[in-house]
Design an enzyme around this catalytic site. Structure first.
Site, PDB file in Angstrom:
ATOM      1  N   LYS A  44       0.975  -1.152  -0.168  1.00  7.43           N
ATOM      2  CA  LYS A  44      -0.440  -0.293  -0.003  1.00  7.43           C
ATOM      3  C   LYS A  44       0.404   1.494   0.086  1.00  7.43           C
ATOM      4  O   LYS A  44       0.399   2.581  -0.236  1.00  7.43           O
ATOM      5  CB  LYS A  44      -0.544   0.055   1.047  1.00  7.43           C
ATOM      6  CG  LYS A  44      -1.603  -0.595   1.296  1.00  7.43           C
ATOM      7  CD  LYS A  44      -2.682  -0.518   2.645  1.00  7.43           C
ATOM      8  CE  LYS A  44      -4.013  -2.696   2.616  1.00  7.43           C
ATOM      9  NZ  LYS A  44      -4.175  -2.121   4.481  1.00  7.43           N
ATOM     10  N   GLY A  45       2.188   0.693  -0.062  1.00 10.33           N
ATOM     11  CA  GLY A  45       2.492   2.358   0.435  1.00 10.33           C
ATOM     12  C   GLY A  45       3.437   3.094  -0.335  1.00 10.33           C
ATOM     13  O   GLY A  45       3.545   4.626  -0.390  1.00 10.33           O
ATOM     14  N   GLU A 100       7.959   2.087  -5.646  1.00  8.03           N
ATOM     15  CA  GLU A 100       8.174   1.259  -4.247  1.00  8.03           C
ATOM     16  C   GLU A 100       7.601   2.982  -3.354  1.00  8.03           C
ATOM     17  O   GLU A 100       8.558   3.653  -3.852  1.00  8.03           O
ATOM     18  CB  GLU A 100       9.038   0.348  -4.144  1.00  8.03           C
ATOM     19  CG  GLU A 100       9.073  -0.458  -2.979  1.00  8.03           C
ATOM     20  CD  GLU A 100       8.834  -0.841  -2.312  1.00  8.03           C
ATOM     21  OE1 GLU A 100       7.223  -1.109  -2.038  1.00  8.03           O
ATOM     22  OE2 GLU A 100       8.438  -2.402  -2.900  1.00  8.03           O
ATOM     23  N   ASP A 101       7.667   2.187  -2.195  1.00  7.62           N
ATOM     24  CA  ASP A 101       7.693   3.260  -1.786  1.00  7.62           C
ATOM     25  C   ASP A 101       9.404   3.010  -1.315  1.00  7.62           C
ATOM     26  O   ASP A 101       9.813   4.425  -0.628  1.00  7.62           O
ATOM     27  CB  ASP A 101       6.671   3.188  -0.146  1.00  7.62           C
ATOM     28  CG  ASP A 101       6.718   2.141   0.503  1.00  7.62           C
ATOM     29  OD1 ASP A 101       7.631   1.106  -0.151  1.00  7.62           O
ATOM     30  OD2 ASP A 101       5.421   1.911   1.073  1.00  7.62           O
ATOM     31  N   ASP A 104      14.394  -1.283   1.835  1.00  6.48           N
ATOM     32  CA  ASP A 104      14.746  -1.780   3.122  1.00  6.48           C
ATOM     33  C   ASP A 104      16.188  -2.699   2.840  1.00  6.48           C
ATOM     34  O   ASP A 104      17.318  -3.089   2.111  1.00  6.48           O
ATOM     35  CB  ASP A 104      14.035  -1.707   3.244  1.00  6.48           C
ATOM     36  CG  ASP A 104      14.006  -1.926   5.541  1.00  6.48           C
ATOM     37  OD1 ASP A 104      15.667  -2.143   5.307  1.00  6.48           O
ATOM     38  OD2 ASP A 104      13.638  -1.910   6.603  1.00  6.48           O
ATOM     39  N   LYS A 132      16.998   2.788   2.054  1.00  7.40           N
ATOM     40  CA  LYS A 132      17.941   2.874   3.000  1.00  7.40           C
ATOM     41  C   LYS A 132      18.794   1.744   2.587  1.00  7.40           C
ATOM     42  O   LYS A 132      19.311   0.441   2.891  1.00  7.40           O
ATOM     43  CB  LYS A 132      17.034   2.304   4.168  1.00  7.40           C
ATOM     44  CG  LYS A 132      16.415   3.386   4.832  1.00  7.40           C
ATOM     45  CD  LYS A 132      15.886   2.058   5.988  1.00  7.40           C
ATOM     46  CE  LYS A 132      14.647   3.367   6.427  1.00  7.40           C
ATOM     47  NZ  LYS A 132      14.196   2.007   7.860  1.00  7.40           N
ATOM     48  N   PHE A 153      13.024   4.547  11.235  1.00 16.14           N
ATOM     49  CA  PHE A 153      11.996   3.993  10.526  1.00 16.14           C
ATOM     50  C   PHE A 153      10.779   4.210  10.595  1.00 16.14           C
ATOM     51  O   PHE A 153      11.076   5.618  11.743  1.00 16.14           O
ATOM     52  CB  PHE A 153      10.918   2.605  11.427  1.00 16.14           C
ATOM     53  CG  PHE A 153       9.524   2.253  11.508  1.00 16.14           C
ATOM     54  CD1 PHE A 153      10.088   1.386  10.188  1.00 16.14           C
ATOM     55  CD2 PHE A 153       8.626   2.830  11.875  1.00 16.14           C
ATOM     56  CE1 PHE A 153       8.389   0.768   9.539  1.00 16.14           C
ATOM     57  CE2 PHE A 153       7.610   2.166  11.178  1.00 16.14           C
ATOM     58  CZ  PHE A 153       7.323   1.495  10.836  1.00 16.14           C
ATOM     59  N   ASP A 160       3.569   3.424   6.446  1.00 20.19           N
ATOM     60  CA  ASP A 160       2.858   3.181   7.870  1.00 20.19           C
ATOM     61  C   ASP A 160       3.504   2.529   8.774  1.00 20.19           C
ATOM     62  O   ASP A 160       4.551   2.231   8.683  1.00 20.19           O
ATOM     63  CB  ASP A 160       1.849   2.573   7.514  1.00 20.19           C
ATOM     64  CG  ASP A 160       1.576   0.782   7.090  1.00 20.19           C
ATOM     65  OD1 ASP A 160       1.092   0.720   7.472  1.00 20.19           O
ATOM     66  OD2 ASP A 160       2.959   1.094   6.333  1.00 20.19           O
ATOM     67  N   ARG A 166      -0.108   7.014   6.702  1.00 21.58           N
ATOM     68  CA  ARG A 166      -0.133   7.719   5.644  1.00 21.58           C
ATOM     69  C   ARG A 166      -0.121   8.702   5.389  1.00 21.58           C
ATOM     70  O   ARG A 166       0.248   9.154   4.334  1.00 21.58           O
ATOM     71  CB  ARG A 166      -0.871   6.120   4.780  1.00 21.58           C
ATOM     72  CG  ARG A 166      -0.201   4.744   4.951  1.00 21.58           C
ATOM     73  CD  ARG A 166      -1.124   3.668   4.295  1.00 21.58           C
ATOM     74  NE  ARG A 166      -0.822   2.762   4.650  1.00 21.58           N
ATOM     75  CZ  ARG A 166       0.118   1.926   3.925  1.00 21.58           C
ATOM     76  NH1 ARG A 166       0.820   2.264   4.201  1.00 21.58           N
ATOM     77  NH2 ARG A 166      -0.118   0.553   4.572  1.00 21.58           N
TER      78      ARG A 166
END
Length: 170
Positions: A44-45, A100-101, A104, A132, A153, A160, A166
């Protein structure tokens, strides 16, 4: 909900995000001039970032979504990839950009990119808002990156914490 929230430092301001989204949109427009793009957003990001950036792209864009999870309700990637929703389009011979949000560990995209490449597209590229690199377990670099961030984070602008925050514009 918002009243009880405690937000730490703003890592990237709304203005910085807006500026970088415009820059990325211009770069993608240049790279895909006179081509059609199949945009695949990872829910969802990505939804805030993807909706903003596709409005900055000057070529035709078809939009589709996949839902993939590696976090559950925690704040660290579990390392296990669960595809909850796949795209329902034939991408054979098409130029695909995965939106993509955040990248990581690199696990999610190291599975998704080869999976989509097996479907015969002309190309598969990745555009991420955040990266990251210090958290990489799998070597992976996006083709288009908004910002590199430290190992913290973060929430907001689509990202979220247990489905909350969000809506923050930064």
């Amino acid at each position: 909900m918002m009243k009880n929230m405690s937000i730490g430092n703003i890592v990237i301001s709304r203005e910085e995000i807006d500026k970088r989204v415009k820059e990325l949109g211009a770069l993608i427009s240049k790279d895909y001039k006179d081509k059609e793009i199949v945009a695949v957003g990872i829910l969802k990001g990505c939804f805030v970032f993807m909706s903003d950036i596709i409005r900055e792209i000057s070529t035709d864009v078809e939009t589709y979504f996949m839902q993939v999870s590696s976090y559950g309700s925690g704040t660290e990637s579990s390392g296990k990839i669960h595809i909850k929703k796949d795209i329902d389009i034939d991408i054979r011979g098409k130029d695909v950009i995965i939106f993509e949000d955040i990248i990581d560990s690199g696990n999610t995209l190291s599975v998704l990119v080869p999976m989509l490449e097996e479907r015969g597209p002309k190309s598969v590229k990745v555009c991420t808002l955040l990266s990251k690199p210090s958290r990489r377990i799998v070597e992976f670099e996006a083709d288009y990156t908004g910002f590199e961030i430290p190992d913290k984070f973060i929430i907001g602008y689509g990202l979220d914490c247990d489905e909350k925050f969000r809506q923050l514009p930064y």
